[in-house]
Design a protein around this motif. Structure first.
Motif, PDB file in Angstrom:
ATOM      1  N   PRO A 142     -14.371 -42.352  -9.241  1.00  0.00           N
ATOM      2  CA  PRO A 142     -15.419 -42.670 -10.219  1.00  0.00           C
ATOM      3  C   PRO A 142     -16.317 -43.841  -9.804  1.00  0.00           C
ATOM      4  N   ARG A 143     -15.719 -44.875  -9.161  1.00  0.00           N
ATOM      5  CA  ARG A 143     -16.536 -46.040  -8.775  1.00  0.00           C
ATOM      6  C   ARG A 143     -17.602 -45.663  -7.750  1.00  0.00           C
ATOM      7  N   GLU A 144     -17.430 -44.505  -7.097  1.00  0.00           N
ATOM      8  CA  GLU A 144     -18.405 -44.089  -6.073  1.00  0.00           C
ATOM      9  C   GLU A 144     -19.499 -43.212  -6.658  1.00  0.00           C
ATOM     10  N   LEU A 145     -19.422 -42.963  -7.965  1.00  0.00           N
ATOM     11  CA  LEU A 145     -20.401 -42.073  -8.607  1.00  0.00           C
ATOM     12  C   LEU A 145     -21.327 -42.858  -9.533  1.00  0.00           C
ATOM     13  N   SER A 146     -22.529 -42.319  -9.749  1.00  0.00           N
ATOM     14  CA  SER A 146     -23.464 -42.965 -10.684  1.00  0.00           C
ATOM     15  C   SER A 146     -23.023 -42.657 -12.121  1.00  0.00           C
ATOM     16  N   GLY A 147     -23.617 -43.357 -13.092  1.00  0.00           N
ATOM     17  CA  GLY A 147     -23.264 -43.139 -14.497  1.00  0.00           C
ATOM     18  C   GLY A 147     -23.468 -41.689 -14.920  1.00  0.00           C
ATOM     19  N   GLY A 148     -24.586 -41.112 -14.497  1.00  0.00           N
ATOM     20  CA  GLY A 148     -24.886 -39.717 -14.845  1.00  0.00           C
ATOM     21  C   GLY A 148     -23.878 -38.763 -14.232  1.00  0.00           C
ATOM     22  N   MET A 149     -23.513 -39.033 -12.977  1.00  0.00           N
ATOM     23  CA  MET A 149     -22.541 -38.159 -12.304  1.00  0.00           C
ATOM     24  C   MET A 149     -21.178 -38.253 -12.983  1.00  0.00           C
ATOM     25  N   LEU A 175     -26.917 -43.257 -21.281  1.00  0.00           N
ATOM     26  CA  LEU A 175     -27.568 -42.858 -20.021  1.00  0.00           C
ATOM     27  C   LEU A 175     -29.077 -43.063 -20.093  1.00  0.00           C
ATOM     28  N   ASP A 176     -29.729 -43.085 -18.931  1.00  0.00           N
ATOM     29  CA  ASP A 176     -31.183 -43.181 -18.939  1.00  0.00           C
ATOM     30  C   ASP A 176     -31.759 -41.881 -19.502  1.00  0.00           C
ATOM     31  N   GLU A 177     -32.990 -41.926 -19.963  1.00  0.00           N
ATOM     32  CA  GLU A 177     -33.577 -40.814 -20.722  1.00  0.00           C
ATOM     33  C   GLU A 177     -33.581 -39.501 -19.934  1.00  0.00           C
ATOM     34  N   VAL A 178     -33.955 -39.584 -18.649  1.00  0.00           N
ATOM     35  CA  VAL A 178     -34.063 -38.360 -17.839  1.00  0.00           C
ATOM     36  C   VAL A 178     -32.684 -37.709 -17.697  1.00  0.00           C
ATOM     37  N   THR A 179     -31.703 -38.516 -17.321  1.00  0.00           N
ATOM     38  CA  THR A 179     -30.335 -37.984 -17.150  1.00  0.00           C
ATOM     39  C   THR A 179     -29.802 -37.482 -18.484  1.00  0.00           C
ATOM     40  N   ALA A 180     -30.052 -38.253 -19.549  1.00  0.00           N
ATOM     41  CA  ALA A 180     -29.552 -37.861 -20.876  1.00  0.00           C
ATOM     42  C   ALA A 180     -30.125 -36.498 -21.272  1.00  0.00           C
ATOM     43  N   ASN A 181     -31.432 -36.294 -21.060  1.00  0.00           N
ATOM     44  CA  ASN A 181     -32.068 -35.005 -21.418  1.00  0.00           C
ATOM     45  C   ASN A 181     -31.450 -33.860 -20.635  1.00  0.00           C
ATOM     46  N   GLU A 182     -31.243 -34.118 -19.350  1.00  0.00           N
ATOM     47  CA  GLU A 182     -30.673 -33.099 -18.475  1.00  0.00           C
ATOM     48  C   GLU A 182     -29.265 -32.713 -18.955  1.00  0.00           C
ATOM     49  N   LEU A 183     -28.473 -33.721 -19.281  1.00  0.00           N
ATOM     50  CA  LEU A 183     -27.085 -33.458 -19.689  1.00  0.00           C
ATOM     51  C   LEU A 183     -27.010 -32.828 -21.082  1.00  0.00           C
ATOM     52  N   ARG A 184     -27.939 -33.228 -21.961  1.00  0.00           N
ATOM     53  CA  ARG A 184     -27.979 -32.587 -23.295  1.00  0.00           C
ATOM     54  C   ARG A 184     -28.211 -31.087 -23.133  1.00  0.00           C
ATOM     55  N   VAL A 211     -30.304 -31.179 -29.719  1.00  0.00           N
ATOM     56  CA  VAL A 211     -29.034 -30.487 -29.473  1.00  0.00           C
ATOM     57  C   VAL A 211     -28.639 -29.542 -30.615  1.00  0.00           C
ATOM     58  N   GLY A 212     -28.767 -30.000 -31.839  1.00  0.00           N
ATOM     59  CA  GLY A 212     -28.165 -29.267 -32.960  1.00  0.00           C
ATOM     60  C   GLY A 212     -28.915 -28.029 -33.421  1.00  0.00           C
ATOM     61  N   ASP A 213     -28.139 -26.998 -33.752  1.00  0.00           N
ATOM     62  CA  ASP A 213     -28.707 -25.853 -34.490  1.00  0.00           C
ATOM     63  C   ASP A 213     -28.758 -26.259 -35.955  1.00  0.00           C
TER      64      ASP A 213
END
Lengths: 260, 247
Positions: A142-149, A175-184, A211-213
């Motif tokens: 984990p220490r070798e990965l970014s927050g998003g990863m 997370l930063d906005e771009v990563t957060a959007n991608e993961l959502r 995210v929500g219906d």
């Protein structure tokens, strides 16, 4: 995967905490009644301290209610704790990966806990890492990965058990906005594909709407202020919906514009 | 191994040897008996007479006792972690055990038990196990609440909870404990072997004392120190390997 066959029935649920120092009682959840149908993707939005995370702990089964109940079929996640092994998975705000395990071994963890054969664990965990674009980092710590990863690994870990119920608590807000959007987007796609009943708890309105219906708005002590099905609204009406929820959250009272 | 030592360490060892040798020369003129500060040559001669069997016996006693202490210490720590009431009763006992001087334990062992080997293992275990207990318990308490909540959400069995989370999480602390108890055990075993043992480094030290041979005492002490350093080096290697995720 078949998905959850029974709804999640929350009935008259209350949770009161007693402060050890002052002896004062804090009502985290007050008489909440809510039904979540199988396969629904529900976003619960509310201000910080409104009882969302307490509900999360009760849904996981780590807390017992003071009054009322949560039933899934004939069972409750807290009294019948072990009955939900492999059926409920969680994604937290922080990735909560084991630092001593590689990405692959972190994804394997829940599979080990439910006693799946070693070769199947390996295969399934690897396929999830591939799916989330992390196959080259399978052996990374984990220490070798970014927050998003790391959060991707946490998502892979949650989906690896093919859960009937997926609970996410502020899972993308760190997370930063771009990563957060991608993961959502990934989260929604996977929840739909596997027909999981997904509950996302968030304080971010934008996230809830993305995210929500269905959006459930909590006031103080998890008072149900609004319960909105997104399909009832045209996309053109979204600014009005956003304003209505914002007003509801601010005033701690339902905005009349949300009634449909 | 010597080449891996820092320059300053080598210099300080050489300096000590030189000062010792000078004192050995000067001792008679200072009114100190010659045997009290033997020269390096005499010590080297004593080193050639070191009996490997005694070293092996002491090493065996230390390792066996540490393993037994670790198992007992960890089990007690787990019990104390699982139950607040057990902890309330056991904590004072552990504290008392830790406060008793080693010499008292040796006397108790001599008065209570007949078998020499059992006496030595008893003394080592009663001194080292509480250290393992206190360290393991403290480390278990410090395991992140977030990680505990995460694994519990996947509903592990109690055994899985300890095996998958607690044990790996406390491993760094356990290795530190081993380093502390190793040094403690090496010192304690020597004293324990002085009483009644017919083998081991402690026994050889006792013989050297009876023969007024400071060179032999020095040689056996040197062996003990080297033994400790070697074991510590092995632990460090193990630590690097096991904790490579921390890097």
């Amino acid at each position: 995967m078949s998905g959850l066959s029974a709804p999640i029935e929350i009935s008259g649920l209350s949770k009161v905490f007693r402060q050890t120092t002052s002896g004062q009682s804090i009502v985290a959840i007050d008489q909440l009644t809510l039904r979540i149908d199988p396969g629904e993707l529900v976003a619960i939005v509310g201000k910080t301290g409104c009882g969302k995370s307490t509900l999360f702990d009760l849904l996981i089964g780590l807390e017992h209610p003071t009054a009322g109940s949560i039933t899934i079929g004939t069972k409750t996640p807290y009294d019948d704790f072990n009955a939900f092994r492999g059926k409920i998975a969680t994604i937290f705000q922080q990735d909560r990966l084991f630092p001593w395990r590689s990405a692959l071994d972190n994804v394997k963890l829940p599979l080990e806990l439910i006693g799946i054969a070693e070769d199947v664990q390996q295969e399934r965990a690897m396929s999830w890492l591939k799916r989330l674009g992390l196959e080259k980092f399978a052996n990374a710590y984990p220490r070798e990965l970014s927050g998003g990863m790391r959060q991707r690994v946490a998502i892979a870990r949650a989906f690896a058990v093919q859960p009937e119920i997926l609970l996410a608590d502020e899972s993308f807000s760190a997370l930063d906005e771009v990563t957060a959007n991608e993961l959502r987007k990934t989260f929604v796609e996977l929840a739909r594909e596997f027909k999981s009943t997904a509950i996302l708890i968030t304080h971010q309105l934008e996230e809830a709407m993305a995210v929500g219906d269905r959006i459930v708005v909590f006031g103080k002590s998890a008072t149900l202020l609004a319960d909105i099905r997104m399909m009832d609204w045209d996309r053109a009406d979204y600014p009005l919906l956003r304003e209505g929820i914002q007003n509801t959250l601010q005033a701690n009272a339902p905005d009349p514009r949300l009634r449909r | 191994m010597i080449s891996s030592l820092p320059r300053e360490t080598i210099i300080s060892i050489v300096l000590f040897a030189v000062v010792w040798q000078i004192m050995s020369y000067l001792a008679p003129s200072l009114g100190i008996p010659a045997f009290a500060i033997p020269g390096l040559g005499r010590i080297a001669e004593s080193l050639t007479k070191i009996t490997p069997l005694d070293v092996a016996v002491t090493l065996g006693r230390v390792l066996l006792s540490l393993v037994v202490s670790f198992v007992i210490g960890l089990l007690v720590a787990v019990l104390m972690y699982l139950s607040g009431s057990v902890e309330k009763y056991l904590r004072p006992m552990v504290r008392i055990l830790m406060a008793v001087p080693v010499v008292s334990w040796i006397l108790f062992a001599v008065l209570w038990f007949k078998g020499v080997e059992f006496r030595i293992v008893f003394v080592l275990v009663v001194v080292c196990a509480p250290v393992f207990t206190v360290d393991a318990l403290d480390n278990m308490r410090e395991v992140s609440r977030d990680l505990k909540q995460m694994i519990r959400s996947f509903r592990p069995t109690p055994l899985q909870f300890f095996h998958k989370l607690m044990l790996p999480a406390i491993t760094p602390g356990i290795i530190t404990s081993w380093k502390i108890t190793l040094s403690l055990a090496i010192r304690v075993v020597t004293i324990a072997e002085l009483v009644g043992a017919v083998t081991g480094i402690g026994h050889q030290l006792s013989v050297a004392q009876e023969l007024f041979s400071v060179a032999d005492v020095f040689a056996w002490t040197l062996v003990l120190v080297i033994l400790l350093f070697l074991l510590e080096a092995l632990l460090v290697q193990l630590e690097t390997r096991v904790l490579r995720w921390r890097a």
